[in-house]
Each structure stands twice: as structure tokens, then as C-alpha cells.
Design a protein around this motif. Sequence first.
Motif, PDB file in Angstrom:
ATOM      1  N   THR A  18      -2.839 -32.601  -2.952  1.00 22.84           N
ATOM      2  CA  THR A  18      -2.884 -34.062  -2.895  1.00 22.84           C
ATOM      3  C   THR A  18      -4.176 -34.536  -2.239  1.00 22.84           C
ATOM      4  N   SER A  24       1.369 -38.922   0.555  1.00 23.82           N
ATOM      5  CA  SER A  24       2.228 -37.960  -0.138  1.00 23.82           C
ATOM      6  C   SER A  24       3.272 -37.379   0.813  1.00 23.82           C
ATOM      7  N   PHE A  28       7.375 -37.482   0.419  1.00 26.51           N
ATOM      8  CA  PHE A  28       8.245 -36.307   0.299  1.00 26.51           C
ATOM      9  C   PHE A  28       9.256 -36.207   1.442  1.00 26.51           C
ATOM     10  N   TYR A  32      11.743 -38.930  -0.735  1.00 27.16           N
ATOM     11  CA  TYR A  32      12.335 -37.821  -1.501  1.00 27.16           C
ATOM     12  C   TYR A  32      13.376 -37.068  -0.659  1.00 27.16           C
ATOM     13  N   LEU A  34      12.749 -34.425   1.802  1.00 29.64           N
ATOM     14  CA  LEU A  34      12.514 -33.058   2.247  1.00 29.64           C
ATOM     15  C   LEU A  34      12.344 -33.032   3.769  1.00 29.64           C
ATOM     16  N   GLU A  36      10.284 -31.217   7.046  1.00 29.51           N
ATOM     17  CA  GLU A  36       9.151 -30.386   7.458  1.00 29.51           C
ATOM     18  C   GLU A  36       9.645 -29.195   8.262  1.00 29.51           C
ATOM     19  N   LEU A  46       7.497 -27.782   3.408  1.00 31.21           N
ATOM     20  CA  LEU A  46       8.647 -28.673   3.245  1.00 31.21           C
ATOM     21  C   LEU A  46       9.786 -27.953   2.550  1.00 31.21           C
ATOM     22  N   LEU A  57       8.274 -26.288  -0.926  1.00 27.64           N
ATOM     23  CA  LEU A  57       7.107 -27.071  -1.341  1.00 27.64           C
ATOM     24  C   LEU A  57       6.052 -26.984  -0.245  1.00 27.64           C
ATOM     25  N   LEU A  59       2.661 -28.623   0.706  1.00 22.43           N
ATOM     26  CA  LEU A  59       1.809 -29.770   0.406  1.00 22.43           C
ATOM     27  C   LEU A  59       0.461 -29.553   1.087  1.00 22.43           C
ATOM     28  N   TYR A 221      13.561 -31.188  -8.155  1.00 21.35           N
ATOM     29  CA  TYR A 221      14.595 -30.805  -7.200  1.00 21.35           C
ATOM     30  C   TYR A 221      15.940 -31.320  -7.700  1.00 21.35           C
ATOM     31  N   GLU A 262       4.482 -39.380  -7.322  1.00 14.09           N
ATOM     32  CA  GLU A 262       4.258 -39.520  -5.881  1.00 14.09           C
ATOM     33  C   GLU A 262       2.896 -40.184  -5.676  1.00 14.09           C
ATOM     34  N   VAL A 268       6.974 -36.040 -10.243  1.00 15.89           N
ATOM     35  CA  VAL A 268       8.103 -35.412  -9.565  1.00 15.89           C
ATOM     36  C   VAL A 268       9.385 -35.862 -10.258  1.00 15.89           C
TER      37      VAL A 268
END
Length: 320
Positions: A18, A24, A28, A32, A34, A36, A46, A57, A59, A221, A262, A268
Motif C-alpha cells: 500500500t 489502509s 483493515f 474490515y 482484522l 494487529e 494482521l 495479512l 500490510l 475473508y 481499500e 477486497v
Amino acid sequence: MSEPCFDVAHLGHVELLTNKFEESLDFFVNVYGLTESGRDENSVYLRAWDDYEFHSLKLTKSDTTGVGHIGYRASSEAALMRRVKVIEEMGCGIGWVDGDMSHGRAYRFTDPDGHVFELYYDTVKYQAPDSEKPALKNIAQRYHGRGVAVRRIDHLNLLATNVEAIRDFMQKALGSRVTEQIMLDSGVLAGCWFTVNNKTYDIAYTKDATGTPGRFHHVTYALDQREDVLRAADIFLENNVFIETGPHKHAVQGTFFLYVYEPAGNRVEVCNAGARLILQPDWETVTWTESDRKKGQAWGLKTIPSFHTHGTPPVPNASE
């Protein structure tokens, strides 16, 4: 049909590039849904709440977009070495890397279109902090209900200049089975769906209309049910996330889908429960014709033009 090969256990993770890192990351994590699990100098790791590994994921900060690499976990150390031997004999190997904070050493290689893959076995299993510990012993992380709160990584789609070459490569390199495909009237293979296990697919390749190699189409996902996908549409709407197409049901593979971009422009998807299961060991590839696909998706929604042209990194002057 050759006997199924299960040297590769499952799709492990995708590295997404990204050029709008903070935006982003906010998408996420907070939209979304997710979590960390770690970070290093250039990347944040993530995970979805039902992924068992450290991450699914990665990133990564970049001056571009698209996919950095795709990681698959082998079924064992011996299985990993069997696959490495085959890949080296194919002449597409890059070599061993030390891995990162999420897994041990991995063997990297490229597909015919230039996408980078890695195979590994030693992995880091997620250990939840107290704030994320589940009540049940058989999941790695509690359900947090943040944003869309996707459950687990399901599959990804890559763009390719020659899907036929990819079909031969994936079967030989990973032992993948082709579950469904799209064959145009011209004889050109326009799309191919692969699996390394009993899911109907963990990766798909579709023909890049721009003729550009090495591009990314989307990562997906899974959610539990269709209602969750409809709820996701409202969450995306409220957060000013661009909805490209859906919710609707695919004809190919039958997933109930919703596609968004995203902040950096990577596509996504969320889908219900992910791919179906194939328990049939002698499954025969389902072939969809050009006339089949002109009917649109399962309930008639026409495939929008950007689905064939939008990929990352973007191609200048591509019609989207």
C-alpha cells in the motif's frame, strides 16, 4: 485424474502493498475488523479472529500497490522438501529466506506471471493477549465484533497474462487441483480456480485484460452467513468505502460476495462461509463457457467492466 496431492496444507497469508499505509491500516483494523498481532519496520501483521496462525495479512509500506507475496503452509517438513525439489526442477525457484516474525524459513519461487510465492512449515501460532483471550479452548482469539469482524482468510485472486500456463504450473508446483474454469469460444482459458485441500478453491487466476503481468485482483475473508455480508455492506457504506459490486451470488463457485476497494485501491472481498467443500476424490473440473458467463452472476447481475480491468498496481489508461 491423478491422485490428489496434499503436500500443501492451506493458504497461509498474503502480503499486500500500500502507498497509503495509515489509511489502509485503519481500514483493515477498524472497518474490515482484522487484529494487529505484530509489526516491524515496514509492515504490520494482521489476522482474522478465527485464523490460527500469527497473521494472514501482511500490510507493507510501499510506493506502489498490489501483492508482495503469497504464503502457503506445507503439511510437514518432509512435504515442504518434496515440493521444493519439484519447484527447483521446474526452474522457477528463487531460494530460501529466513522468514519473519510470523514463521520460520521459507522457500520462495515465482509463477509464470511473476507473482512471488513462498512455502513454509514452521509457523508461529497466535497467542492472544488477555484482552483477546477466548472463552473456548478451541479457537485462538475471541470474537471482538469490531467493524465487519471477518472470520478467516479464505482465498485470493491473481491476474495473469496466460491462465493456461498458470494451470499447468499450479498443478505441478503445489499439487493443486483445478475445480472450476472458464473457457472462451476462442479456446482461451479465461479463469481457473485451484485448491490444495478439500475447499473448492484457495486461489483463482483470471486473465488480465490489459495484458500486464504480475497484478493482483483481490483477497477474500469469510463471514459466517449471508446476513453478515449484508451487514458488511452497511458498514462499508457508513465508512465511505467504495463498493464495486454486490452483494450477490457468484455462479462460479457459488459464493455470496461483496467487493470493495481499500484506501490504496486494492480490491477486497467478503463472502459467506467461504468456499464449499469437495469431498469427492475424483472431482471433475467444471467448465463454464463464454455463453454461460454472459448470463451474469447466479441471479443475473452482470459482471461489471472494472472486474476485468481494475487490478493493482494500476495500469495507466486502463478503462475502469
